[in-house]
Design a protein around this motif. Structure first.
Motif, PDB file in Angstrom:
ATOM      1  N   ARG A   1       3.790  -0.774  42.058  1.00 45.39           N
ATOM      2  CA  ARG A   1       3.875  -1.368  40.614  1.00 45.39           C
ATOM      3  C   ARG A   1       2.983  -0.780  39.692  1.00 45.39           C
ATOM      4  O   ARG A   1       3.025  -0.659  38.351  1.00 45.39           O
ATOM      5  N   ILE A   2       1.802   0.092  40.173  1.00 42.98           N
ATOM      6  CA  ILE A   2       0.983   0.761  39.040  1.00 42.98           C
ATOM      7  C   ILE A   2       1.561   1.895  38.467  1.00 42.98           C
ATOM      8  O   ILE A   2       1.116   1.872  37.216  1.00 42.98           O
ATOM      9  N   ILE A   3       2.641   2.354  39.114  1.00 42.44           N
ATOM     10  CA  ILE A   3       3.415   3.313  38.119  1.00 42.44           C
ATOM     11  C   ILE A   3       4.025   2.912  36.954  1.00 42.44           C
ATOM     12  O   ILE A   3       3.965   3.487  35.779  1.00 42.44           O
ATOM     13  N   LEU A   4       4.428   1.429  36.786  1.00 44.15           N
ATOM     14  CA  LEU A   4       5.039   0.895  35.806  1.00 44.15           C
ATOM     15  C   LEU A   4       4.053   0.801  34.751  1.00 44.15           C
ATOM     16  O   LEU A   4       4.353   1.081  33.509  1.00 44.15           O
ATOM     17  N   TYR A   5       2.596   0.247  35.169  1.00 40.10           N
ATOM     18  CA  TYR A   5       1.819   0.330  34.353  1.00 40.10           C
ATOM     19  C   TYR A   5       1.367   1.574  33.405  1.00 40.10           C
ATOM     20  O   TYR A   5       1.058   1.778  32.382  1.00 40.10           O
ATOM     21  N   LEU A   6       1.443   2.589  34.200  1.00 41.92           N
ATOM     22  CA  LEU A   6       1.126   3.808  33.936  1.00 41.92           C
ATOM     23  C   LEU A   6       2.114   4.516  32.939  1.00 41.92           C
ATOM     24  O   LEU A   6       1.667   5.067  31.679  1.00 41.92           O
ATOM     25  N   ILE A   7       3.382   4.235  33.109  1.00 44.66           N
ATOM     26  CA  ILE A   7       4.467   4.457  32.078  1.00 44.66           C
ATOM     27  C   ILE A   7       4.452   3.821  30.733  1.00 44.66           C
ATOM     28  O   ILE A   7       4.519   4.313  29.748  1.00 44.66           O
ATOM     29  N   HIS A   8       4.116   2.510  31.176  1.00 40.01           N
ATOM     30  CA  HIS A   8       3.858   1.735  30.038  1.00 40.01           C
ATOM     31  C   HIS A   8       2.604   2.164  28.855  1.00 40.01           C
ATOM     32  O   HIS A   8       3.020   2.207  27.549  1.00 40.01           O
ATOM     33  N   PHE A   9       1.699   2.656  29.650  1.00 38.62           N
ATOM     34  CA  PHE A   9       0.526   3.293  28.856  1.00 38.62           C
ATOM     35  C   PHE A   9       0.992   4.599  28.170  1.00 38.62           C
ATOM     36  O   PHE A   9       0.529   4.863  26.985  1.00 38.62           O
ATOM     37  N   ILE A  10       1.502   5.558  28.708  1.00 40.37           N
ATOM     38  CA  ILE A  10       1.947   6.667  28.360  1.00 40.37           C
ATOM     39  C   ILE A  10       3.061   6.458  27.095  1.00 40.37           C
ATOM     40  O   ILE A  10       3.098   7.383  26.172  1.00 40.37           O
ATOM     41  N   LEU A  11       4.049   5.735  27.357  1.00 39.00           N
ATOM     42  CA  LEU A  11       4.674   5.436  25.993  1.00 39.00           C
ATOM     43  C   LEU A  11       4.210   4.925  24.638  1.00 39.00           C
ATOM     44  O   LEU A  11       4.623   5.526  23.952  1.00 39.00           O
ATOM     45  N   PHE A  12       3.323   3.973  25.237  1.00 41.94           N
ATOM     46  CA  PHE A  12       2.458   3.281  23.735  1.00 41.94           C
ATOM     47  C   PHE A  12       1.573   4.524  23.353  1.00 41.94           C
ATOM     48  O   PHE A  12       1.648   4.682  22.171  1.00 41.94           O
ATOM     49  N   GLN A  13       1.093   5.337  24.014  1.00 41.58           N
ATOM     50  CA  GLN A  13      -0.038   6.378  23.889  1.00 41.58           C
ATOM     51  C   GLN A  13       0.698   7.372  23.015  1.00 41.58           C
ATOM     52  O   GLN A  13       0.325   7.824  21.959  1.00 41.58           O
ATOM     53  N   ASN A  14       1.932   7.707  23.440  1.00 38.99           N
ATOM     54  CA  ASN A  14       2.875   8.741  22.809  1.00 38.99           C
ATOM     55  C   ASN A  14       3.159   8.336  21.355  1.00 38.99           C
ATOM     56  O   ASN A  14       3.175   8.957  20.412  1.00 38.99           O
ATOM     57  N   ALA A  15       3.685   7.001  21.456  1.00 36.68           N
ATOM     58  CA  ALA A  15       3.890   6.239  20.057  1.00 36.68           C
ATOM     59  C   ALA A  15       2.905   6.472  19.291  1.00 36.68           C
ATOM     60  O   ALA A  15       3.025   6.117  17.930  1.00 36.68           O
ATOM     61  N   PHE A  16       1.737   5.889  19.903  1.00 33.32           N
ATOM     62  CA  PHE A  16       0.658   5.977  18.933  1.00 33.32           C
ATOM     63  C   PHE A  16       0.402   7.359  18.211  1.00 33.32           C
ATOM     64  O   PHE A  16       0.047   7.201  17.003  1.00 33.32           O
ATOM     65  N   GLU A  17       0.405   8.344  18.791  1.00 32.93           N
ATOM     66  CA  GLU A  17       0.246   9.610  18.377  1.00 32.93           C
ATOM     67  C   GLU A  17       1.010   9.909  17.151  1.00 32.93           C
ATOM     68  O   GLU A  17       0.605  10.286  16.242  1.00 32.93           O
ATOM     69  N   ILE A  18       2.353   9.537  17.472  1.00 28.15           N
ATOM     70  CA  ILE A  18       3.367   9.923  16.474  1.00 28.15           C
ATOM     71  C   ILE A  18       3.229   8.924  15.315  1.00 28.15           C
ATOM     72  O   ILE A  18       3.343   9.264  13.999  1.00 28.15           O
ATOM     73  N   ALA A  19       3.056   7.812  15.529  1.00 29.72           N
ATOM     74  CA  ALA A  19       2.764   6.790  14.511  1.00 29.72           C
ATOM     75  C   ALA A  19       1.774   7.030  13.576  1.00 29.72           C
ATOM     76  O   ALA A  19       1.673   6.897  12.291  1.00 29.72           O
ATOM     77  N   PHE A  20       0.400   7.480  14.090  1.00 33.94           N
ATOM     78  CA  PHE A  20      -0.599   7.888  13.508  1.00 33.94           C
ATOM     79  C   PHE A  20      -0.431   9.048  12.589  1.00 33.94           C
ATOM     80  O   PHE A  20      -0.802   9.227  11.487  1.00 33.94           O
ATOM     81  N   PHE A  21       0.243   9.985  13.099  1.00 28.94           N
ATOM     82  CA  PHE A  21       0.815  11.204  12.326  1.00 28.94           C
ATOM     83  C   PHE A  21       1.597  10.942  11.254  1.00 28.94           C
ATOM     84  O   PHE A  21       1.168  11.314   9.900  1.00 28.94           O
ATOM     85  N   PHE A  22       2.479  10.141  11.209  1.00 29.54           N
ATOM     86  CA  PHE A  22       3.453   9.869  10.103  1.00 29.54           C
ATOM     87  C   PHE A  22       2.760   8.716   9.172  1.00 29.54           C
ATOM     88  O   PHE A  22       2.991   8.962   7.835  1.00 29.54           O
ATOM     89  N   TRP A  23       1.918   7.987   9.647  1.00 29.61           N
ATOM     90  CA  TRP A  23       1.189   7.165   8.861  1.00 29.61           C
ATOM     91  C   TRP A  23       0.232   7.957   7.908  1.00 29.61           C
ATOM     92  O   TRP A  23       0.212   7.741   6.582  1.00 29.61           O
ATOM     93  N   ILE A  24      -0.638   9.028   8.614  1.00 29.15           N
ATOM     94  CA  ILE A  24      -1.264   9.788   7.770  1.00 29.15           C
ATOM     95  C   ILE A  24      -0.756  10.543   6.697  1.00 29.15           C
ATOM     96  O   ILE A  24      -1.052  10.878   5.556  1.00 29.15           O
TER      97      ILE A  24
END
Length: 490
Positions: free
Chosen positions: A354-377
């Protein structure tokens, strides 16, 4: 009459303007609400309960965003009137202040040069908001900064949902191609005839996954697993072998068990976890905002974190398949029939798939964070702003974001879907929905009946009631194979 350029209060605003703006906002909100409502009805009609629960999770996130928006709006006056010493705002700035004459300004923004170029305020009081504070002090946060923070949180949540849905759709399309393998296996199911004895090393799965590499060098084995995730991460022989290992371990009485359908149901159930924003992800956002200091290039270095995690997960999942082949090759010199691997939690980190699911969750969120931060700026300050950073830092971030999205969709997610089924236990999605409800209802009735018997026998305090839970689990385990067989025939 209000001076030219001065913002009018609501009491001096034409009623037709107020009514028109409110009508548009309400109309858009109702359209969005109705779309989500009809999508939920469609999912329920098609018995897509996991996806319906994921939709409810999205609604929860939207409600959380609404609550955050409400708090920022209600307390913006209090935040603005909270004054702090001006010296506290001289450190840990996202952008370096422009050189100004001493005492020539009371500007308190973190990125004074940028906001000066933008030259706008949300309210007419924005230009004099520092007047609330005594000399030598500035407001804790400006109305402009509150507004921009409000928009950033909204953009982040929406981007995360869009990226998660896109990943699941692309990954699901990849997994859907395995359906033809499942149909071929079901069609060519072997009978009860004699089984051929062959050398285990000549089996196709063993040759592709073992090759003697794992025996000779663990380093070479890990390197082989690292490279395998980039090209045909799951082959037909991998699918066939892991499917047979799962069935022989968890439901040997039903050789025609639809493993593909079960795997898709598990993935749909996990989607509701991936699409949400958990508390620890919000903690990550706060930490990033804290470390986004001028000259540190935090937004650039942090982009490598999800990439390294994604590569580590893909390598680990591929190595689990190699370990399954290694175990068979080490224990047997010849096999009768097909290769049967033994699922086990020991192949996964800390013995928890189950740990892998939490890591994938974090990866997708962090990637979305990077893209969202770029377009927001980009939309708020522009491409040439100091907070955006230099081009040599921007381009790698965007490239890494695209690579993460594609690799997670077409390789890591399909690997996760099948390899995590090689754990010691199966999930409740092994039963279809109405069978799950029937089994759980039966278990509750048994527990209630034993509880009533325990209450009636006052001489025997609570022994029967306490033993109801374990006995129910034992009975459910005994009935598991029969229920799987029944559910698969429908």
């Amino acid at each position: 009459m209000a001076a030219e350029g001065e913002a009018a209060a609501l009491e001096f605003t034409p009623t037709w303007i107020v009514a028109a703006v409110c009508s548009i906002i309400v109309l858009l909100s109702l359209v969005a609400e109705r779309c989500l409502h009809y999508l939920g009805k469609k999912l329920k009609k098609k018995n897509q309960k996991p996806l319906y629960e994921a939709l409810l999770k999205v609604k929860e996130e939207l409600m959380l965003l609404g609550f955050i928006s409400l708090l920022l709006t209600v307390f913006q006056g209090m935040i603005q009137r909270t004054c702090i010493p001006a010296g506290w705002t001289d450190n840990m700035l996202p952008c370096q202040r422009l050189d100004v004459k001493a005492g020539a300004t009371t500007e308190h923004f973190a990125a004074a040069g940028i906001l000066g170029r933008i030259g706008r305020r949300l309210l007419s009081e924005g230009g004099a908001e520092a007047d609330h504070c005594q000399k030598g002090k500035v407001p804790l946060l400006s109305l402009e900064a509150i507004h921009q923070l409000h928009i950033f949180i909204f953009v982040l949540a929406i981007t995360h949902v869009i990226f998660s849905v896109t990943t699941m759709l692309l990954g699901g399309a990849q997994i859907h191609q395995w359906k033809q393998w499942e149909n071929g296996i079901q069609k060519d199911a072997p009978g009860n005839g004699p089984k051929k004895v062959t050398d285990v090393r000549r089996n196709e799965f063993i040759k592709k996954r073992f090759k003697g590499i794992g025996k000779d060098s663990r380093i070479l084995s890990w390197l082989h697993s690292f490279g395998k995730q980039f090209y045909r991460s799951v082959s037909k022989t991998d699918y066939t072998t892991m499917r047979l290992g799962f069935i022989m371990t968890h439901c040997p009485g039903n050789p025609k068990f639809d493993f593909h359908r079960y795997m898709v149901r598990v993935l749909e159930a996990d989607f509701k976890k991936v699409v949400g924003i958990s508390w620890y992800l919000w903690v990550f956002v706060v930490i990033f905002l804290l470390l986004n200091v001028n000259g540190w290039h935090t937004y650039f270095w942090i982009a490598f974190l999800p990439l390294f995690l994604l590569l580590a997960i893909g390598t680990k999942l591929e190595h689990v398949i190699a370990q399954l082949a290694h175990d068979v090759a080490e224990k047997h010199t010849a096999i009768e029939g097909d290769v049967v691997v033994k699922p086990s939690d020991h192949h996964f980190w800390f013995g928890k798939p189950r740990i892998i699911l939490y890591l994938i969750h974090f990866i997708l969120f962090q990637n979305a964070f990077e893209i969202a931060f770029f377009f927001w700026i980009l939309s708020t300050y522009g491409f040439d702003s100091c907070i955006m950073g230099q081009v040599r830092f921007i381009v790698p971030r965007l490239v890494i974001g695209v690579v993460i999205q594609l690799l997670c969709s077409y390789s890591t997610l399909p690997l996760y879907a099948i390899v995590t089924q090689m754990g010691s236990c199966y999930k409740k999605e092994i039963f279809n929905e109405h069978v799950q409800q029937g089994v759980l209802g039966w278990a509750q009735k048994v527990k209630m009946r034993k509880g009533l018997k325990g209450a009636a026998r006052k001489a025997e305090p609570t022994s029967n009631a306490d033993s109801a839970g374990p006995s129910v689990k034992i009975e459910m385990a005994k009935a598991g194979e029969d229920v799987v067989a029944v559910g698969n025939t429908e």
